[in-house]
Design a protein around this motif. Structure first.
Motif, PDB file in Angstrom:
ATOM      1  N   LYS A 284       0.430  -9.375  -4.936  1.00  0.00           N
ATOM      2  CA  LYS A 284       0.692 -10.460  -5.881  1.00  0.00           C
ATOM      3  C   LYS A 284       2.148 -10.359  -6.324  1.00  0.00           C
ATOM      4  O   LYS A 284       2.622  -9.285  -6.676  1.00  0.00           O
ATOM      5  N   LYS A 285       2.819 -11.476  -6.335  1.00  0.00           N
ATOM      6  CA  LYS A 285       4.240 -11.479  -6.717  1.00  0.00           C
ATOM      7  C   LYS A 285       4.365 -11.497  -8.237  1.00  0.00           C
ATOM      8  O   LYS A 285       4.554 -12.522  -8.850  1.00  0.00           O
ATOM      9  N   LYS A 286       4.232 -10.316  -8.825  1.00  0.00           N
ATOM     10  CA  LYS A 286       4.277 -10.211 -10.275  1.00  0.00           C
ATOM     11  C   LYS A 286       5.270  -9.167 -10.763  1.00  0.00           C
ATOM     12  O   LYS A 286       5.448  -9.009 -11.964  1.00  0.00           O
ATOM     13  N   ILE A 287       5.908  -8.421  -9.878  1.00  0.00           N
ATOM     14  CA  ILE A 287       6.809  -7.346 -10.281  1.00  0.00           C
ATOM     15  C   ILE A 287       8.233  -7.859 -10.212  1.00  0.00           C
ATOM     16  O   ILE A 287       8.678  -8.351  -9.174  1.00  0.00           O
ATOM     17  N   GLY A 288       8.954  -7.719 -11.324  1.00  0.00           N
ATOM     18  CA  GLY A 288      10.311  -8.219 -11.403  1.00  0.00           C
ATOM     19  C   GLY A 288      11.338  -7.101 -11.399  1.00  0.00           C
ATOM     20  O   GLY A 288      11.014  -5.911 -11.291  1.00  0.00           O
ATOM     21  N   ALA A 289      12.591  -7.501 -11.551  1.00  0.00           N
ATOM     22  CA  ALA A 289      13.689  -6.538 -11.502  1.00  0.00           C
ATOM     23  C   ALA A 289      13.704  -5.630 -12.727  1.00  0.00           C
ATOM     24  O   ALA A 289      14.206  -4.507 -12.659  1.00  0.00           O
ATOM     25  N   ASP A 290      13.172  -6.108 -13.858  1.00  0.00           N
ATOM     26  CA  ASP A 290      13.193  -5.288 -15.070  1.00  0.00           C
ATOM     27  C   ASP A 290      12.351  -4.029 -14.901  1.00  0.00           C
ATOM     28  O   ASP A 290      12.734  -2.944 -15.353  1.00  0.00           O
TER      29      ASP A 290
ATOM     30  N   GLY B 140       0.809  -1.214   0.000  1.00  0.00           N
ATOM     31  CA  GLY B 140       0.000   0.000   0.000  1.00  0.00           C
ATOM     32  C   GLY B 140       0.840   1.260   0.000  1.00  0.00           C
ATOM     33  O   GLY B 140       0.467   2.274  -0.615  1.00  0.00           O
ATOM     34  N   GLY B 141       1.994   1.227   0.679  1.00  0.00           N
ATOM     35  CA  GLY B 141       2.850   2.401   0.701  1.00  0.00           C
ATOM     36  C   GLY B 141       3.419   2.745  -0.655  1.00  0.00           C
ATOM     37  O   GLY B 141       3.509   3.924  -1.025  1.00  0.00           O
ATOM     38  N   ILE B 142       3.801   1.720  -1.431  1.00  0.00           N
ATOM     39  CA  ILE B 142       4.345   1.974  -2.767  1.00  0.00           C
ATOM     40  C   ILE B 142       3.258   2.510  -3.695  1.00  0.00           C
ATOM     41  O   ILE B 142       3.507   3.402  -4.510  1.00  0.00           O
ATOM     42  N   CYS B 143       2.059   1.975  -3.573  1.00  0.00           N
ATOM     43  CA  CYS B 143       0.942   2.481  -4.384  1.00  0.00           C
ATOM     44  C   CYS B 143       0.632   3.939  -4.041  1.00  0.00           C
ATOM     45  O   CYS B 143       0.307   4.741  -4.929  1.00  0.00           O
ATOM     46  N   PHE B 144       0.743   4.281  -2.768  1.00  0.00           N
ATOM     47  CA  PHE B 144       0.490   5.666  -2.356  1.00  0.00           C
ATOM     48  C   PHE B 144       1.545   6.607  -2.919  1.00  0.00           C
ATOM     49  O   PHE B 144       1.235   7.719  -3.360  1.00  0.00           O
ATOM     50  N   LEU B 145       2.811   6.183  -2.918  1.00  0.00           N
ATOM     51  CA  LEU B 145       3.861   7.010  -3.502  1.00  0.00           C
ATOM     52  C   LEU B 145       3.657   7.202  -5.002  1.00  0.00           C
ATOM     53  O   LEU B 145       3.882   8.294  -5.538  1.00  0.00           O
ATOM     54  N   ALA B 146       3.237   6.131  -5.693  1.00  0.00           N
ATOM     55  CA  ALA B 146       2.964   6.255  -7.125  1.00  0.00           C
ATOM     56  C   ALA B 146       1.784   7.201  -7.375  1.00  0.00           C
ATOM     57  O   ALA B 146       1.785   7.973  -8.346  1.00  0.00           O
ATOM     58  N   PHE B 147       0.788   7.163  -6.484  1.00  0.00           N
ATOM     59  CA  PHE B 147      -0.349   8.084  -6.626  1.00  0.00           C
ATOM     60  C   PHE B 147       0.082   9.526  -6.387  1.00  0.00           C
ATOM     61  O   PHE B 147      -0.371  10.442  -7.092  1.00  0.00           O
TER      62      PHE B 147
ATOM     63  N   LEU C  40       1.412   7.354 -14.198  1.00  0.00           N
ATOM     64  CA  LEU C  40       0.148   6.657 -14.426  1.00  0.00           C
ATOM     65  C   LEU C  40       0.375   5.172 -14.662  1.00  0.00           C
ATOM     66  O   LEU C  40      -0.335   4.321 -14.098  1.00  0.00           O
ATOM     67  N   ILE C  41       1.364   4.837 -15.499  1.00  0.00           N
ATOM     68  CA  ILE C  41       1.677   3.428 -15.750  1.00  0.00           C
ATOM     69  C   ILE C  41       2.132   2.740 -14.463  1.00  0.00           C
ATOM     70  O   ILE C  41       1.727   1.614 -14.156  1.00  0.00           O
ATOM     71  N   THR C  42       2.973   3.424 -13.700  1.00  0.00           N
ATOM     72  CA  THR C  42       3.483   2.842 -12.446  1.00  0.00           C
ATOM     73  C   THR C  42       2.354   2.609 -11.455  1.00  0.00           C
ATOM     74  O   THR C  42       2.295   1.554 -10.807  1.00  0.00           O
ATOM     75  N   PHE C  43       1.470   3.573 -11.335  1.00  0.00           N
ATOM     76  CA  PHE C  43       0.357   3.428 -10.389  1.00  0.00           C
ATOM     77  C   PHE C  43      -0.569   2.285 -10.781  1.00  0.00           C
ATOM     78  O   PHE C  43      -1.021   1.508  -9.928  1.00  0.00           O
ATOM     79  N   ILE C  44      -0.851   2.128 -12.072  1.00  0.00           N
ATOM     80  CA  ILE C  44      -1.727   1.039 -12.529  1.00  0.00           C
ATOM     81  C   ILE C  44      -1.072  -0.312 -12.281  1.00  0.00           C
ATOM     82  O   ILE C  44      -1.713  -1.267 -11.823  1.00  0.00           O
ATOM     83  N   VAL C  45       0.239  -0.419 -12.575  1.00  0.00           N
ATOM     84  CA  VAL C  45       0.941  -1.689 -12.359  1.00  0.00           C
ATOM     85  C   VAL C  45       0.984  -2.045 -10.882  1.00  0.00           C
ATOM     86  O   VAL C  45       0.715  -3.187 -10.484  1.00  0.00           O
ATOM     87  N   PHE C  46       1.332  -1.086 -10.034  1.00  0.00           N
ATOM     88  CA  PHE C  46       1.409  -1.351  -8.599  1.00  0.00           C
ATOM     89  C   PHE C  46       0.041  -1.700  -8.021  1.00  0.00           C
ATOM     90  O   PHE C  46      -0.072  -2.552  -7.134  1.00  0.00           O
ATOM     91  N   LEU C  47      -0.995  -1.027  -8.518  1.00  0.00           N
ATOM     92  CA  LEU C  47      -2.335  -1.305  -8.000  1.00  0.00           C
ATOM     93  C   LEU C  47      -2.847  -2.664  -8.468  1.00  0.00           C
ATOM     94  O   LEU C  47      -3.517  -3.377  -7.718  1.00  0.00           O
ATOM     95  N   ALA C  48      -2.517  -3.043  -9.691  1.00  0.00           N
ATOM     96  CA  ALA C  48      -2.974  -4.329 -10.214  1.00  0.00           C
ATOM     97  C   ALA C  48      -2.241  -5.496  -9.577  1.00  0.00           C
ATOM     98  O   ALA C  48      -2.820  -6.572  -9.361  1.00  0.00           O
ATOM     99  N   TYR C  49      -0.963  -5.321  -9.283  1.00  0.00           N
ATOM    100  CA  TYR C  49      -0.150  -6.398  -8.720  1.00  0.00           C
ATOM    101  C   TYR C  49       0.061  -6.240  -7.221  1.00  0.00           C
ATOM    102  O   TYR C  49       1.021  -6.754  -6.669  1.00  0.00           O
ATOM    103  N   ARG C  50      -0.830  -5.526  -6.571  1.00  0.00           N
ATOM    104  CA  ARG C  50      -0.736  -5.367  -5.120  1.00  0.00           C
ATOM    105  C   ARG C  50      -1.057  -6.701  -4.455  1.00  0.00           C
ATOM    106  O   ARG C  50      -2.037  -7.355  -4.772  1.00  0.00           O
TER     107      ARG C  50
ATOM    108  N   MET D  67      13.768  -0.144 -14.808  1.00  0.00           N
ATOM    109  CA  MET D  67      13.220   0.834 -15.740  1.00  0.00           C
ATOM    110  C   MET D  67      12.714   2.061 -14.999  1.00  0.00           C
ATOM    111  O   MET D  67      12.892   3.207 -15.449  1.00  0.00           O
ATOM    112  N   LEU D  68      12.090   1.839 -13.843  1.00  0.00           N
ATOM    113  CA  LEU D  68      11.551   2.942 -13.054  1.00  0.00           C
ATOM    114  C   LEU D  68      12.675   3.822 -12.506  1.00  0.00           C
ATOM    115  O   LEU D  68      12.593   5.057 -12.554  1.00  0.00           O
TER     116      LEU D  68
END
Length: 250
Positions: A89-95, A16-23, A77-87, A99-100
Motif C-alpha cells: 500500500k502506498k502509505k509511507i512517505g519521506a518523513d 517483503g524484504g523491508i519487512c524482513f529487515l525490520a523483523f 517494533l514501530i517500524t515493523f508494525i508500520v511496514f507490515l500494515a502498509y505492505r 526519521m528512520l
C-alpha cells in the motif's frame, strides 16, 4: 466552500524484504534485552560464587546498561508494525524514512564509539586470549551488549535508505480537501445610452444606413434642395451635414 484537489505526493510501499529487515532488527534488539539473563546463566558456570546479576544489580542499573537495546527495540517494533500494515500500500512517505535514517544514526553513535575504543585497547583484547576465565566471558558479554544494538541500527538504516530510494522513482496521486472562497466579479457594466445631436458633427451609429453611398454627380438641384441627397431626410436651413446619416451637403 470545500472541494477536492488532486495533487501528487511522494509515497511508496513496503515490500517483503523491508519487512524482513525490520523483523531482524527487532529480533536482534530483543536478544540485546535478554543479555542480562543469559549472562547470569553463563557467568554462574564459570564463577565459584553464584551471582544473580552480572552487570545490573537493580532495575535502574539494567535500564542504564541496556538502554541502547531498549531504544532500538522500540524503534524496530514501530517500524515493523508500520511496514507490515502498509505492505503493498502506498502509505509511507519521506518523513518516516528520514526519521528512520536519523534515529538509526543517532542510536549507533554510542555503541560504535565504544567498540572502536575497546578494540584499540590492548588490555581489553588480552581478555579474549584467556580461555575458561570468567573475565573473558564478561568481556564477550560487554561487546555483545554494544554490538547487538549496532547491528539493529544497521538494519534500520538499510530500511530507511531503501524507502528513500523508492521514493525517488515513485509518485502517488492523492486527493486533498481544500477550502475555497467564492468571489463575485462584475464582468460588465451597463452604460446609459444617449445620443449626441449636433448640427455640425455627424451622429455616431453602430448600424450604417443601407443607402449611405457616395453622392452621385447626376443628382439634380431640384432633388437635393431641402432634402439629403443620400437618405432623403429633410434638412434644416443652412445645414452642412445631414442629421440622420451624416452626409455632407454640398
Amino acid at each position: 466552500m470545500a472541494e477536492n484537489k488532486f495533487c501528487r505526493k511522494k509515497l511508496t510501499e513496503s515490500g517483503g524484504g523491508i519487512c524482513f529487515l525490520a523483523f531482524l532488527s527487532l529480533l536482534v534488539s530483543v536478544m540485546g534485552l535478554i543479555m542480562e539473563f543469559l549472562g547470569t546463566l553463563g557467568y554462574n558456570r564459570y564463577s565459584d560464587v553464584e551471582q544473580n546479576y552480572v552487570f545490573a544489580s537493580n532495575l535502574s542499573d539494567y535500564i542504564f546498561t541496556y538502554e541502547k537495546s531498549i531504544i532500538t527495540a522500540v524503534i524496530s517494533l514501530i517500524t515493523f508494525i508500520v511496514f507490515l500494515a502498509y505492505r503493498k500500500k502506498k502509505k509511507i512517505g519521506a518523513d518516516f524514512s528520514m526519521m528512520l535514517i536519523f534515529s538509526s544514526l543517532v542510536c549507533a553513535i554510542k555503541p560504535l564509539a565504544f567498540l572502536v575504543y575497546v578494540f584499540n585497547d590492548s588490555e581489553f583484547l588480552e581478555l579474549f586470549s584467556e580461555s575458561g576465565d570468567s573475565r573473558t566471558f564478561l568481556a564477550i558479554m560487554t561487546v555483545l551488549i554494544h554490538a547487538l544494538p549496532l547491528i539493529s541500527c544497521l538494519f534500520l538504516l538499510i530500511c530507511g535508505l531503501v524507502i528513500a530510494l523508492k521514493l525517488i522513482r515513485e509518485d502517488f496521486r492523492a486527493e486533498v480537501p481544500v477550502l475555497t472562497f467564492e468571489k463575485t466579479v462584475v464582468e460588465s457594466i451597463e452604460k446609459p445610452d444617449y445620443e449626441v445631436k449636433n448640427n455640425n458633427y455627424p451622429q455616431q451609429s453602430d448600424e450604417a444606413p443601407t443607402n449611405a453611398v457616395a453622392v452621385s454627380a447626376d443628382i439634380t438641384p431640384e432633388q437635393s434642395e431641402g432634402k439629403c441627397p443620400a437618405c432623403g431626410a429633410k434638412l434644416k436651413p443652412d445645414a452642412k451635414f445631414c442629421q440622420l446619416c451624416g452626409e455632407k451637403i454640398v
